[in-house]
Write a protein that holds these residues in place. Structure first.
Motif, PDB file in Angstrom:
ATOM      1  N   ASN A  44      -0.086   8.960  -6.300  1.00  0.00           N
ATOM      2  CA  ASN A  44       0.227  10.382  -6.138  1.00  0.00           C
ATOM      3  C   ASN A  44       1.082  10.900  -7.287  1.00  0.00           C
ATOM      4  O   ASN A  44       0.955  12.058  -7.689  1.00  0.00           O
ATOM      5  CB  ASN A  44       0.930  10.608  -4.794  1.00  0.00           C
ATOM      6  CG  ASN A  44      -0.012  10.473  -3.614  1.00  0.00           C
ATOM      7  OD1 ASN A  44      -1.216  10.692  -3.745  1.00  0.00           O
ATOM      8  ND2 ASN A  44       0.522  10.105  -2.459  1.00  0.00           N
ATOM      9  N   ASN A  93       0.281   4.015  -2.906  1.00  0.00           N
ATOM     10  CA  ASN A  93      -0.024   5.423  -2.646  1.00  0.00           C
ATOM     11  C   ASN A  93       0.922   6.350  -3.389  1.00  0.00           C
ATOM     12  O   ASN A  93       0.513   7.389  -3.921  1.00  0.00           O
ATOM     13  CB  ASN A  93       0.045   5.705  -1.142  1.00  0.00           C
ATOM     14  CG  ASN A  93      -1.165   5.192  -0.397  1.00  0.00           C
ATOM     15  OD1 ASN A  93      -2.259   5.102  -0.944  1.00  0.00           O
ATOM     16  ND2 ASN A  93      -0.979   4.841   0.867  1.00  0.00           N
ATOM     17  N   LYS A 144      -7.230   6.539  -6.770  1.00  0.00           N
ATOM     18  CA  LYS A 144      -6.505   7.601  -6.089  1.00  0.00           C
ATOM     19  C   LYS A 144      -5.825   8.530  -7.100  1.00  0.00           C
ATOM     20  O   LYS A 144      -5.753   9.742  -6.901  1.00  0.00           O
ATOM     21  CB  LYS A 144      -5.471   6.980  -5.145  1.00  0.00           C
ATOM     22  CG  LYS A 144      -4.864   7.931  -4.126  1.00  0.00           C
ATOM     23  CD  LYS A 144      -3.983   7.167  -3.140  1.00  0.00           C
ATOM     24  CE  LYS A 144      -3.334   8.094  -2.129  1.00  0.00           C
ATOM     25  NZ  LYS A 144      -4.292   8.645  -1.164  1.00  0.00           N
ATOM     26  N   LYS A 177       0.832  -1.203   0.000  1.00  0.00           N
ATOM     27  CA  LYS A 177       0.000   0.000   0.000  1.00  0.00           C
ATOM     28  C   LYS A 177       0.872   1.260   0.000  1.00  0.00           C
ATOM     29  O   LYS A 177       0.504   2.285  -0.584  1.00  0.00           O
ATOM     30  CB  LYS A 177      -0.932  -0.019   1.220  1.00  0.00           C
ATOM     31  CG  LYS A 177      -1.968   1.091   1.261  1.00  0.00           C
ATOM     32  CD  LYS A 177      -2.945   1.024   0.086  1.00  0.00           C
ATOM     33  CE  LYS A 177      -3.878  -0.149   0.153  1.00  0.00           C
ATOM     34  NZ  LYS A 177      -4.909  -0.066   1.207  1.00  0.00           N
ATOM     35  N   TYR A 178       2.008   1.178   0.636  1.00  0.00           N
ATOM     36  CA  TYR A 178       2.973   2.290   0.687  1.00  0.00           C
ATOM     37  C   TYR A 178       3.413   2.663  -0.727  1.00  0.00           C
ATOM     38  O   TYR A 178       3.473   3.843  -1.085  1.00  0.00           O
ATOM     39  CB  TYR A 178       4.162   1.835   1.527  1.00  0.00           C
ATOM     40  CG  TYR A 178       5.122   2.902   1.977  1.00  0.00           C
ATOM     41  CD1 TYR A 178       4.679   4.101   2.542  1.00  0.00           C
ATOM     42  CD2 TYR A 178       6.498   2.685   1.906  1.00  0.00           C
ATOM     43  CE1 TYR A 178       5.569   5.054   3.001  1.00  0.00           C
ATOM     44  CE2 TYR A 178       7.401   3.635   2.367  1.00  0.00           C
ATOM     45  CZ  TYR A 178       6.939   4.815   2.910  1.00  0.00           C
ATOM     46  OH  TYR A 178       7.830   5.762   3.362  1.00  0.00           O
TER      47      TYR A 178
END
Length: 267
Positions: free
Chosen positions: A225, A221, A260, A217-218
């Motif tokens: 981004n 993200n 995202k 998940k790190y």
């Protein structure tokens, strides 16, 4: 129990005096952002230099800090790192640079990243080799500062950096994979923008493609981004890439990244 497992206090006023004293002496790592922001870096520097018998370095670095227009954790961090590098070069003191790289204090290790990233005697290949252990550091603060420390060198040597960092995307350590993406974000956080990637985000695909369904998940993200950064100047590129990934990588990891990544465009 190791110090990294401490939860830390929720507010600065709740940090026990004994813990704050240990932090300012560089004996333990900060446990959370509250502690990280509460360390007196000037006092920590003084304690470090006293322990290393290099108190002569203190005054010039403190003067540099005092001359800052805005004193924040990050600007002080950078100023101390740059100051230590300049003095180490001036005094031919490689020992101090080695010592701070493996220091128990996460903030001291943050200073060390600037002594690598801002060393103009190093090639970009050497900078990235030397920064990789910090990219893998178990402390969040060191991981965030280390990519900031090499950002200007990366921008000046963008093409070579992209080639090198593309290889990091297959590393077994999720922190190192994440660094490859985070360090090259077109806009980034608290950092100089990479104008070339804002205009030509496709240059980042050798890094992004291998991470489009990363299990961490790190990492997810960071990739999301990265694309969100790019969407602010090249929205069609991001829409096209997201459509392509949706078709060829129908995983929950990719779906998370796409949602995202498109958050700005689809508002």
């Amino acid at each position: 129990m190791s110090e990294t497992k401490r939860k830390g206090s929720r507010s600065a006023k709740d940090i026990p005096a004994v813990i704050l004293n240990q932090l300012n002496k560089g004996e333990i790592e900060t446990a959370n952002l509250t502690e990280w922001l509460s360390v007196d870096q000037k006092l920590l520097l003084e304690n470090l230099l006293r322990q290393c018998k290099r108190t002569v370095y203190l005054k010039p670095i403190l003067e540099s800090i005092d001359s800052l227009k805005k004193q924040t954790v990050n600007t002080i961090n950078e100023t101390i790192g740059n100051g230590l590098l300049e003095l180490a070069i001036l005094e031919n003191d490689a020992e101090i640079l080695i010592l701070i790289q493996s220091h128990p204090s996460d903030l001291v290790r943050c200073w060390a990243t600037y002594t690598i990233g801002r060393n103009t005697k190093l090639s970009i290949e050497e900078i990235l080799i030397q920064i990789q252990p910090f990219a893998a550091d178990k402390h969040f603060g060191v991981r965030e500062i280390c990519w900031l420390a090499i950002r200007s060198a990366l921008i000046k040597n963008l093409d070579k950096s992209l080639v090198i960092l593309a290889k990091w995307t297959s590393h077994s350590d999720e922190n190192i994979r994440r660094f490859a993406s985070e360090a090259t974000r077109p806009r980034g956080v608290w950092s100089e923008h990479i104008e070339k990637l804002k205009q030509y985000p496709e240059l980042g695909l050798p890094i992004l493609e291998p991470l489009k369904s990363d299990s961490s998940k790190y990492v997810q993200n960071s990739v999301a981004n990265w694309l969100n950064d790019a969407s602010k100047t090249k929205p069609q590129f991001v829409l096209d890439i997201c459509a392509e990934w949706q078709g060829k990588s129908p995983t929950k990891e990719t779906a998370y990244i796409l949602k995202k990544a498109l958050r700005t465009i689809q508002k």
